[in-house]
Design an enzyme around this catalytic site. Structure first.
Site, PDB file in Angstrom:
ATOM      1  N   ARG A  30       0.821  -1.214   0.000  1.00 29.36           N
ATOM      2  CA  ARG A  30       0.000   0.000   0.000  1.00 29.36           C
ATOM      3  C   ARG A  30       0.856   1.265   0.000  1.00 29.36           C
ATOM      4  NH1 ARG A  30      -5.130   1.013   1.187  1.00 29.36           N
ATOM      5  NH2 ARG A  30      -5.447  -1.000   2.212  1.00 29.36           N
ATOM      6  N   GLU A  92     -12.101 -10.421  -4.244  1.00 33.90           N
ATOM      7  CA  GLU A  92     -11.910  -9.371  -5.277  1.00 33.90           C
ATOM      8  C   GLU A  92     -11.503 -10.008  -6.600  1.00 33.90           C
ATOM      9  OE1 GLU A  92     -10.306  -5.391  -2.957  1.00 33.90           O
ATOM     10  OE2 GLU A  92      -9.056  -6.354  -4.457  1.00 33.90           O
TER      11      GLU A  92
END
Length: 888
Positions: A30, A92
């Protein structure tokens, strides 16, 4: 990451909410790789979804996340060490792979510090992750399947410098987004071939800095073409900027703000960061980047100087695209290439029009025929097709018919507004020139029209070029004025805009119905008309027209055919009048007595077959051109013409009743005098002054007996003397002393003419026609003088001799010896010989040969093909003899 159900649409959308969806494991990437990739994507203008950036706080994450996946055109899956440990990531991925199948979503895997084989075979960290999920009794089989499928997709393996790695990913994304543009996108209708043509000229892969102009008519698709090209090639550049509508934006915000916008787009920085001299920042910082820049709708050279002043501003490989309506700007700025936008053909136009009219599924009766009428009206202009299509899309048949009928009188406001931008940018004098051409001269010869435009002081030599460069008019290869139908309508609209139903208040009148309307007005409404400046009409059957035209006090020019009266009214006094043309069988005199028109430069009464006398020229002090062609009954030319100091050209051919032309005492500027076909003219007028400007004198087919010596004495720069078919002509006084400037001397079929000697200095002569019987002994020397001369018009010399009375036998032995000029092999290619013969003289056995002496003892004889002249039509024998063999 957890997942929940979401509504799903099986068909791919016509437009996507996001360009890219990023799927990643937060603890791994991230704040490192994904953060850098996300920033690079956003800097390139790529709409990217990243969960912590896009989802609003307080919203349940599951349906919003799945919806974001569905609304993304491309999904980037960052496989890192711990990706498979997250059930949320796997859900996802499961939804992403479903969108790949059912929504044609593009999936690009990135293998970040993991080997692709670990993912495909689910070994090491990925094997451990699935064992953990199995122990928790989760939906492992479907996850294993989608991970294996994603692992086999073509993607990127992280290696080398991360900045280069990310740059390559971003480049592919940009390319994928361009390729994914739907082929039926309305912006591409009619643009496919033009797009490929322009892209090939831009040569994106080559070095150097190219500036390319896209030039053409307003509404012709310049911006659309530039936008599509920009979208498709932008991925090849380090920085890009599309500057929309510079014409308007520079007026609103100034050029400095546009410079800041360019820096912001290309350097990916905020506008506030551009501190100091912005122009200096552009010249220093942009030269470090390979830049793609589009400057749209430029209309002033200052804009180019401020935004793309020089190729030195940019790094090698940069491309600058400029769209404009003004070709002169591109020439001035020195662009590498100008791409002229071409309008749509009928098939392309129909496709674009139908795209707009049928988008709501509205089908009307006679659609095909009515739509063809609209396409014909638009003449391939995309703007007109879009505007009309959008307007008519929800209309019924009667409304279509009504709209088309209305367009003939009142053009669509949106179309006019766009086209009028080019007109509004013209200087006042050029605006007047454009309106003259739009209202009167479309379809007319440019050279002929220029006489009128010059007379009115509109300076067409420079103005016409400006109108061409602004795509408002064209001149065909044959030299005829033309323009787009809608541009002409825009010009008409400018004239009629303020008073559409009151033609008497228009500046220009060209329609028959408007003339009828004006003539039908009450007498009190026709007095002192101060609006009408130009008039071109046929006024047969309009008996009131003379009274109407007398009240037009502001007329600058008038062209009137079939004028219905014997003369102009006494009160006809337009002092600004520069050009007057009347053609009528009724006219006997232009006006009674003397009339003062101080600005009249051209008077054309050609075809007034019953005209008896000319006006007094004292009242026309600025007259430059007088045309009295085919005034068959003209007998009285006012003596004042001989004193006129401003006349340049007097044309009076076929005035067959004219017996005398006044003595010439003051016509010092006269260049052309044409009295040809004035068969009753027995005596040439006396010249009593120097006429150094006289260039052309035409007396052919007149009844004169002697060409007086005053021509030789006073016309010292005469270039052309035409005496053909003067059957009564007996002599040309002082012929040997004709000025050396003479280039054309014609006295063909002058049977009574006797010539003792020809001029001795013929260095400019290129055409001569004389009765050969009078000069047989002198031909060699005269032709020799011509060959050694200075003026060879169109690389040719023309000799024409009348040999009707030469015996066949004598002519057959006739030899003409020529010493060719020094550079004859560069100036001439051969001899074209034409002999008009008749009766027994047309023998096919007569031979024409050229003997090449060249200073040698023996003669080389060059024959014409088979040795005989070729018989043609009408007792004419022709042959061509090449000079090429003489070179060797």
């Amino acid at each position: 990451m957890a997942s929940s159900s979401s509504s799903f649409h099986s068909a791919p959308p016509t437009s996507w909410k996001y360009d890219v969806f990023l799927s990643f494991r937060g603890i791994d990437t991230r704040y490192t790789f994904v953060d850098h990739l996300y920033s690079a994507l956003v800097q390139q203008g790529i709409g990217t979804f990243k969960d912590d950036e896009e989802l609003p706080r307080g919203e349940t994450i599951h349906p919003s996340l799945l919806k974001a996946i569905e609304d993304s055109q491309i999904a980037i899956v960052v496989f890192s060490e711990n990706y498979a440990h997250s059930s949320w990531c796997l859900q996802e991925l499961e939804h992403i792979m479903k969108c790949k199948v059912e929504r044609d979503q593009i999936v690009i895997p990135i293998f970040y510090h993991v080997d692709p084989s670990e993912i495909r075979n689910q070994k090491r960290k990925y094997g451990e992750a699935f064992s953990k999920h199995e122990s928790e009794k989760k939906n492992v089989e479907s996850w294993r399947k989608v991970v294996m499928e994603a692992g086999h997709l073509s993607g990127y393996v992280a290696n080398g410098p991360e900045t280069i790695f990310i740059k390559n990913i971003v480049k592919e994304i940009l390319e994928r987004l361009c390729i994914a543009i739907p082929s039926d996108n309305e912006n591409l209708i009619g643009m496919e071939d033009r797009l490929q043509d322009l892209k090939s000229k831009l040569a994106v892969d080559s070095q150097g800095v190219l500036m390319v102009g896209i030039w053409g008519l307003g509404g012709g698709g310049k911006t659309t073409l530039a936008r599509v090209v920009y979208d498709q090639i932008s991925s090849n550049f380090d920085g890009c900027s599309f500057m929309n509508n510079i014409r308007e934006e520079s007026r609103k915000h100034g050029l400095k703000e546009l410079q800041k916008e360019i820096l912001s787009c290309v350097l990916k920085q905020k506008r506030e960061e551009a501190v100091g001299d912005v122009r200096t920042l552009i010249t220093t910082k942009l030269r470090r980047k390979k830049v793609l820049m589009v400057l749209d709708d430029v209309d002033n050279v200052d804009q180019l100087e401020a935004l793309a002043g020089s190729r030195d501003w940019f790094k090698e490989g940069s491309r600058i695209i400029i769209t404009t309506r003004n070709q002169h700007l591109l020439n001035t700025h020195g662009v590498n290439m100008i791409y002229k936008i071409s309008l749509l053909n009928d098939e392309e136009a129909m496709k674009l029009f139908s795209k707009h009219t049928l988008r709501h599924g509205n089908h009307i009766e006679d659609y095909d025929s009515l739509s063809k009428d609209v396409v014909s009206y638009a003449c391939g202009l995309p703007l007109a097709l879009k505007v009309m299509g959008s307007f008519l899309c929800d209309k019924d048949r009667s409304e279509w018919v009504s709209a088309l009928a209305r367009l003939k009188d009142i053009p669509d406001g949106k179309i006019v507004e766009q086209l009028k931008i080019s007109y509004d940018g013209l200087e006042p004098l050029v605006k007047e020139l454009f309106l003259e051409i739009a209202c009167f001269f479309r379809g007319e010869w440019k050279d002929k029209t220029t006489v009128i435009l010059k007379a009115c002081g509109l300076h067409p030599d420079i103005g016409v070029k400006e109108l061409i460069q602004k795509a408002l008019i064209t001149v065909t290869e044959k030299g005829i004025f033309d323009m787009h139908d809608l541009i002409q309508e825009m010009g008409h609209h400018v004239v009629r805009e303020k008073y559409p139903r009151n033609p008497e208040k228009h500046s220009r009148i060209w329609r028959w119905e408007d003339v009828v309307t004006i003539c039908a007005l009450p007498e009190e409404a026709r007095t002192e008309n101060h609006w009408i400046e130009a008039l071109k009409v046929r006024c047969e059957f309009l008996c009131s027209f003379p009274r109407v035209v007398a009240n037009m006090k502001e007329l600058r020019w008038i062209s009137c055919f079939l004028y219905p009266a014997t003369s102009l009214p006494r009160n006809f006094q337009p002092t600004k009048l520069s050009y007057l043309l009347l053609c009528s069988d009724s006219l006997k005199q232009l006006w009674e007595g003397e009339k003062h028109l101080p600005n009249l430069k051209v008077l054309d009464l050609g075809g007034c077959s019953n005209l008896v006398r000319t006006p007094d020229f004292h009242g026309l002090p600025c007259l430059e051109r007088l045309k009295l062609n085919y005034c068959l009954k003209l007998t009285d030319v006012h003596p004042s013409i001989g004193y006129h100091e401003r006349l340049i050209s007097v044309e009076m051919p076929s005035c067959m009743s004219l017996e005398m032309f006044p003595p010439i005492k003051g016509m010092k500027k006269l260049e052309t005098l044409d009295l040809s076909w004035c068969s009753k003219l027995r005596k040439f007028p006396k010249i009593q002054m120097n006429m150094d400007n006289m260039k052309e004198l035409s007396l052919d087919r007149t009844g004169i007996k002697v060409v007086p010596s005053s021509i030789v004495k006073y016309c010292t720069n005469l270039r052309s003397l035409d005496l053909r078919y003067c059957e009564s002509l007996e002599s040309i006084e002082e012929l040997p002393d004709l000025p050396s400037s003479i280039a054309v001397l014609q006295a063909y079929q002058c049977d009574k003419l006797k010539i003792d000697d020809l001029p001795t200095d013929l260095k400019w002569l290129w055409r001569i026609s004389l009765p050969l019987k009078s000069i047989l002994g002198d031909v060699d020397r005269k032709v020799q003088s011509m060959l050694q001369g200075n003026a060879i018009k169109d690389n040719s010399i023309i000799l024409c001799f009348d040999v009707d009375n030469i015996p066949t036998r004598g002519f057959a032995r006739r030899r003409l010896m020529l010493e060719l000029p020094r550079n004859w092999y560069n100036e001439f290619s051969g001899f074209l010989i034409c002999i008009n013969v008749g009766g027994i003289f047309s023998s096919k056995y007569d031979e024409i040969t050229i003997e090449d002496v060249m200073g040698r003892e023996n003669e080389d004889v060059l024959e014409v093909s088979d040795g005989t002249p070729k018989e043609a039509w009408d007792n004419r024998c022709m042959c061509y003899i090449y000079m090429y063999p003489l070179v060797h």
